[in-house]
Motif scaffolding. Structure first.
Motif, mmCIF file in Angstrom:
data_model
loop_
_atom_site.group_PDB
_atom_site.id
_atom_site.type_symbol
_atom_site.label_atom_id
_atom_site.label_comp_id
_atom_site.label_asym_id
_atom_site.label_seq_id
_atom_site.Cartn_x
_atom_site.Cartn_y
_atom_site.Cartn_z
ATOM 1 N N GLY A 54 -12.463 21.503 -29.470
ATOM 2 C CA GLY A 54 -12.572 21.585 -27.992
ATOM 3 C C GLY A 54 -11.531 20.656 -27.639
ATOM 4 N N ALA A 55 -11.795 20.421 -26.150
ATOM 5 C CA ALA A 55 -10.588 19.869 -25.075
ATOM 6 C C ALA A 55 -10.368 18.589 -25.380
ATOM 7 C CB ALA A 55 -11.115 20.319 -23.845
ATOM 8 N N ALA A 56 -11.459 17.928 -26.154
ATOM 9 C CA ALA A 56 -11.046 16.360 -26.369
ATOM 10 C C ALA A 56 -10.594 16.043 -27.605
ATOM 11 C CB ALA A 56 -12.413 15.610 -26.172
ATOM 12 N N ALA A 57 -10.161 17.024 -28.191
ATOM 13 C CA ALA A 57 -9.273 16.892 -29.757
ATOM 14 C C ALA A 57 -8.217 16.142 -29.645
ATOM 15 C CB ALA A 57 -9.211 18.167 -30.438
ATOM 16 N N GLU A 58 -8.102 15.154 -30.747
ATOM 17 C CA GLU A 58 -6.661 14.455 -30.790
ATOM 18 C C GLU A 58 -5.877 15.474 -31.304
ATOM 19 O OE1 GLU A 58 -6.257 11.432 -29.875
ATOM 20 O OE2 GLU A 58 -8.022 11.195 -29.352
ATOM 21 N N PRO A 59 -4.654 15.224 -31.138
ATOM 22 C CA PRO A 59 -3.202 16.064 -31.522
ATOM 23 C C PRO A 59 -3.132 15.944 -32.963
ATOM 24 C CG PRO A 59 -2.380 14.442 -30.318
ATOM 25 C CD PRO A 59 -3.796 14.314 -30.067
ATOM 26 N N GLY A 60 -2.544 17.236 -33.600
ATOM 27 C CA GLY A 60 -2.329 17.140 -34.914
ATOM 28 C C GLY A 60 -3.289 17.653 -35.767
ATOM 29 N N ILE A 61 -4.215 18.345 -35.349
ATOM 30 C CA ILE A 61 -5.175 19.069 -36.270
ATOM 31 C C ILE A 61 -4.844 19.987 -37.369
ATOM 32 C CG2 ILE A 61 -7.567 20.474 -36.375
ATOM 33 C CD1 ILE A 61 -8.103 19.023 -33.817
ATOM 34 N N VAL A 62 -5.213 19.703 -38.667
ATOM 35 C CA VAL A 62 -4.697 20.648 -39.630
ATOM 36 C C VAL A 62 -6.101 21.179 -39.958
ATOM 37 C CG1 VAL A 62 -3.668 21.366 -41.694
ATOM 38 C CG2 VAL A 62 -2.634 19.669 -40.050
ATOM 39 N N PHE A 173 -15.204 17.525 -28.785
ATOM 40 C CA PHE A 173 -16.315 17.727 -28.148
ATOM 41 C C PHE A 173 -16.787 16.307 -27.447
ATOM 42 C CE2 PHE A 173 -16.063 21.720 -29.848
ATOM 43 C CZ PHE A 173 -16.626 22.654 -28.943
ATOM 44 N N SER A 174 -16.718 16.274 -26.158
ATOM 45 C CA SER A 174 -17.207 15.097 -25.307
ATOM 46 C C SER A 174 -17.747 15.469 -24.075
ATOM 47 C CB SER A 174 -15.991 14.131 -25.187
ATOM 48 O OG SER A 174 -16.338 12.992 -24.191
ATOM 49 N N THR A 175 -18.967 14.493 -23.780
ATOM 50 C CA THR A 175 -19.379 14.836 -22.495
ATOM 51 C C THR A 175 -19.101 13.606 -21.427
ATOM 52 O OG1 THR A 175 -21.332 13.388 -23.088
ATOM 53 C CG2 THR A 175 -21.472 15.720 -23.710
ATOM 54 N N LYS A 176 -18.187 12.720 -21.961
ATOM 55 C CA LYS A 176 -17.992 11.732 -21.141
ATOM 56 C C LYS A 176 -16.402 11.490 -20.781
ATOM 57 C CE LYS A 176 -21.390 8.791 -23.001
ATOM 58 N NZ LYS A 176 -22.152 9.532 -23.684
ATOM 59 N N ASP A 177 -15.736 12.380 -21.425
ATOM 60 C CA ASP A 177 -14.395 12.580 -21.025
ATOM 61 C C ASP A 177 -13.854 13.897 -20.941
ATOM 62 O OD1 ASP A 177 -13.672 9.488 -21.475
ATOM 63 O OD2 ASP A 177 -14.085 9.729 -23.514
ATOM 64 N N VAL A 178 -12.970 14.051 -19.831
ATOM 65 C CA VAL A 178 -12.379 15.325 -19.628
ATOM 66 C C VAL A 178 -11.092 15.316 -20.463
ATOM 67 C CG1 VAL A 178 -11.266 16.915 -18.143
ATOM 68 C CG2 VAL A 178 -13.162 15.568 -17.303
ATOM 69 N N ASP A 186 -11.486 19.571 -11.125
ATOM 70 C CA ASP A 186 -12.215 18.804 -10.576
ATOM 71 C C ASP A 186 -13.027 17.853 -11.685
ATOM 72 O OD1 ASP A 186 -14.188 17.306 -9.203
ATOM 73 O OD2 ASP A 186 -14.166 18.772 -7.635
ATOM 74 N N LYS A 187 -12.438 16.476 -11.644
ATOM 75 C CA LYS A 187 -12.940 15.848 -12.930
ATOM 76 C C LYS A 187 -14.644 15.634 -12.754
ATOM 77 C CE LYS A 187 -12.451 11.385 -15.363
ATOM 78 N NZ LYS A 187 -11.743 10.216 -15.588
ATOM 79 N N LYS A 188 -14.950 15.266 -11.283
ATOM 80 C CA LYS A 188 -16.315 15.027 -11.244
ATOM 81 C C LYS A 188 -17.323 16.268 -11.570
ATOM 82 C CE LYS A 188 -19.974 13.482 -7.654
ATOM 83 N NZ LYS A 188 -19.916 13.401 -6.290
ATOM 84 N N ARG A 189 -16.915 17.447 -11.243
ATOM 85 C CA ARG A 189 -17.636 18.664 -11.648
ATOM 86 C C ARG A 189 -17.434 18.870 -13.144
ATOM 87 N NH1 ARG A 189 -17.985 24.253 -8.255
ATOM 88 N NH2 ARG A 189 -19.252 22.856 -7.062
ATOM 89 N N LYS A 190 -16.256 18.818 -13.516
ATOM 90 C CA LYS A 190 -16.265 18.887 -14.931
ATOM 91 C C LYS A 190 -17.162 18.121 -15.813
ATOM 92 C CE LYS A 190 -14.155 20.703 -18.470
ATOM 93 N NZ LYS A 190 -14.014 22.270 -19.057
ATOM 94 N N LEU A 191 -17.248 16.913 -15.539
ATOM 95 C CA LEU A 191 -18.321 16.015 -16.127
ATOM 96 C C LEU A 191 -19.505 16.511 -16.160
ATOM 97 C CD1 LEU A 191 -16.737 12.575 -15.362
ATOM 98 C CD2 LEU A 191 -16.817 13.763 -17.554
#
Length: 212
Positions: A54-62, A173-178, A186-191
């Motif tokens: 998901g979009a909150a992943a740290e870079p460099g995943i193998v 996967f995060s519910t607190k960070d975009v 839109d950050k507010k709507r995204k959350l």
């Protein structure tokens, strides 16, 4: 490709009502995408654990498992050899475009206000690139599927199970960070959207990393 639980479809009506979206717009976009995309479909089945990034992943995943990337989260994956599919509604930014140029199969989604985005994706990919088309209406649309879900991330989980995954491993996967791999938003709507994402995950007895 059928949803593994009917609640995954029913929650889409709840989400539309919550945001005040018109189902007719979703349907019109889906019909237009079905007409516009002539690419071959993806022949894909899973029989073990699938990793969904998901979009909150740290870079460099193998990845060590077959992997589905949620839109721009493809940019977090250092080794693309295990990536079986990218699930996108077309707003994944430059990371998505780079992956499209590599010919990775995609699942392209239609919703009411992304006609320009899915048209842009179709303009980038080659005519022989494999594509699954998805929509978010309860209607049957020829050449398209509704596996359930809402955001690219939870829809990727719905797709993984619909294609036979026995288990799903969530990364980023995060519910607190975009997440850094999200498109311009839109950050507010995204959350708010991420809270709905988590409700979809809960149908599978899964939770975002920061909700466990």
């Amino acid at each position: 490709m059928e949803p593994v639980d009917q609640r995954l479809i029913l929650i889409q009506d709840e989400i539309r009502e919550s945001f005040g979206w018109d189902i007719n717009s979703d349907y019109a976009s889906a019909k237009s995408l079905s007409y516009s995309c002539k690419n071959p479909t993806v022949s894909l089945r899973f029989d073990s654990t699938v990793t969904v990034v998901g979009a909150a992943a740290e870079p460099g995943i193998v990845p060590s498992n077959p992997t589905i990337a949620a839109d721009g989260a493809i940019g977090a994956i250092a080794d693309l050899s295990k990536v079986a599919l990218i699930v996108t509604d077309g707003d994944g930014g430059p990371y998505l475009e780079e992956a499209l140029n590599r010919g990775i199969p995609i699942c392209l989604h239609a919703h009411g206000d992304n006609v320009d985005a899915w048209n842009e994706v179709l303009s980038i990919i080659n005519e022989d690139q494999e594509v699954i088309l998805t929509h978010q209406t309860p209607k049957k649309i020829e050449g398209m599927h509704n596996p359930g879900g809402f955001t690219d991330g939870d829809r990727a989980v719905c797709i993984a199970f619909a294609l036979g995954a026995k288990e799903v491993e969530l990364i980023g996967f995060s519910t607190k960070d975009v997440g850094q791999w999200s498109g311009v938003t839109d950050k507010k709507r995204k959350l708010i959207k991420l809270q709905w994402m988590n409700k979809v995950l809960q149908i599978f007895s899964l939770r975002a990393d920061d909700e466990k």
